[in-house]
Design a protein around this motif. Sequence first.
Motif, mmCIF file in Angstrom:
data_model
loop_
_atom_site.group_PDB
_atom_site.id
_atom_site.type_symbol
_atom_site.label_atom_id
_atom_site.label_comp_id
_atom_site.label_asym_id
_atom_site.label_seq_id
_atom_site.Cartn_x
_atom_site.Cartn_y
_atom_site.Cartn_z
ATOM 1 N N ILE A 113 -16.374 0.342 14.649
ATOM 2 C CA ILE A 113 -15.483 -0.107 13.585
ATOM 3 C C ILE A 113 -14.072 0.360 13.914
ATOM 4 N N GLU A 114 -13.111 -0.527 13.756
ATOM 5 C CA GLU A 114 -11.712 -0.136 13.913
ATOM 6 C C GLU A 114 -11.326 0.662 12.665
ATOM 7 N N ILE A 115 -11.092 1.956 12.835
ATOM 8 C CA ILE A 115 -10.815 2.835 11.706
ATOM 9 C C ILE A 115 -9.381 3.335 11.789
ATOM 10 N N VAL A 116 -8.644 3.119 10.703
ATOM 11 C CA VAL A 116 -7.266 3.589 10.603
ATOM 12 C C VAL A 116 -7.226 4.616 9.480
ATOM 13 N N ARG A 117 -6.794 5.820 9.794
ATOM 14 C CA ARG A 117 -6.726 6.890 8.791
ATOM 15 C C ARG A 117 -5.295 6.971 8.278
ATOM 16 N N TRP A 118 -5.104 6.733 6.981
ATOM 17 C CA TRP A 118 -3.793 6.829 6.364
ATOM 18 C C TRP A 118 -3.628 8.191 5.698
ATOM 19 N N THR A 119 -2.377 8.647 5.662
ATOM 20 C CA THR A 119 -2.025 9.832 4.893
ATOM 21 C C THR A 119 -1.160 9.370 3.728
ATOM 22 N N ASP A 120 -0.847 10.268 2.823
ATOM 23 C CA ASP A 120 0.004 9.904 1.684
ATOM 24 C C ASP A 120 1.309 9.269 2.136
ATOM 25 N N ALA A 121 1.858 9.735 3.225
ATOM 26 C CA ALA A 121 3.137 9.224 3.721
ATOM 27 C C ALA A 121 3.068 7.745 4.096
ATOM 28 N N ASP A 122 1.879 7.237 4.373
ATOM 29 C CA ASP A 122 1.727 5.831 4.742
ATOM 30 C C ASP A 122 1.849 4.875 3.562
ATOM 31 N N PHE A 123 1.668 5.376 2.330
ATOM 32 C CA PHE A 123 1.705 4.456 1.194
ATOM 33 C C PHE A 123 2.395 5.012 -0.041
ATOM 34 N N ILE A 124 2.936 6.221 0.023
ATOM 35 C CA ILE A 124 3.661 6.785 -1.108
ATOM 36 C C ILE A 124 5.080 7.073 -0.673
ATOM 37 N N GLU A 125 6.034 6.594 -1.456
ATOM 38 C CA GLU A 125 7.434 6.836 -1.172
ATOM 39 C C GLU A 125 7.745 8.317 -1.310
ATOM 40 N N THR A 126 8.545 8.858 -0.412
ATOM 41 C CA THR A 126 8.818 10.296 -0.433
ATOM 42 C C THR A 126 10.152 10.644 -1.106
ATOM 43 N N THR A 127 10.786 9.680 -1.738
ATOM 44 C CA THR A 127 12.048 9.986 -2.405
ATOM 45 C C THR A 127 11.804 10.842 -3.638
ATOM 46 N N HIS A 128 12.746 11.701 -3.936
ATOM 47 C CA HIS A 128 12.626 12.600 -5.093
ATOM 48 C C HIS A 128 13.284 11.956 -6.300
ATOM 49 N N TYR A 129 12.669 12.097 -7.430
ATOM 50 C CA TYR A 129 13.183 11.490 -8.651
ATOM 51 C C TYR A 129 13.897 12.506 -9.489
#
Length: 96
Positions: free
Chosen positions: A80-96
Motif C-alpha cells: 500500500i502506498e502510505i503517506v504519513r501526515w503531521t499536523d503541519a501538513d494540514f493545520i495552518e501554523t499562523t498565530h491568532y
Amino acid sequence: IIAGLLSVLVTLQLTTSTVQAEDSSSSFSACLLTMDDNHYLAEWLAYHYHVMPLRKLIITVDPRSETSPDEILKRWSNKIEIVRWTDADFIETTHY
C-alpha cells in the motif's frame, strides 16, 4: 468498519492508483486520523487491502496518542502506498 478504529474518516474515493491491484485498475484510497487504535489497525489494513482493494492511505496520528502505528504501517508499505501526515501538513501554523 471496526468501531473505534477511525476517529475521523476524511475522504474515501474509488480511483485508479499508481499502485495497481493485480487483476484490476480500480483501487480504493483512504485518509484517516487515528489515536491509539493499533490493536485494530493491522486487521483493518488487511481487510481493506484484500476486499476494497485499498492501495493508497494517507494517515495522521492524533497528537494526544500514546502509541505509534509505524511498525504496523511498515509491514504494509510494500503493498500500500502510505503517506504519513503531521499536523503541519494540514493545520495552518499562523498565530491568532
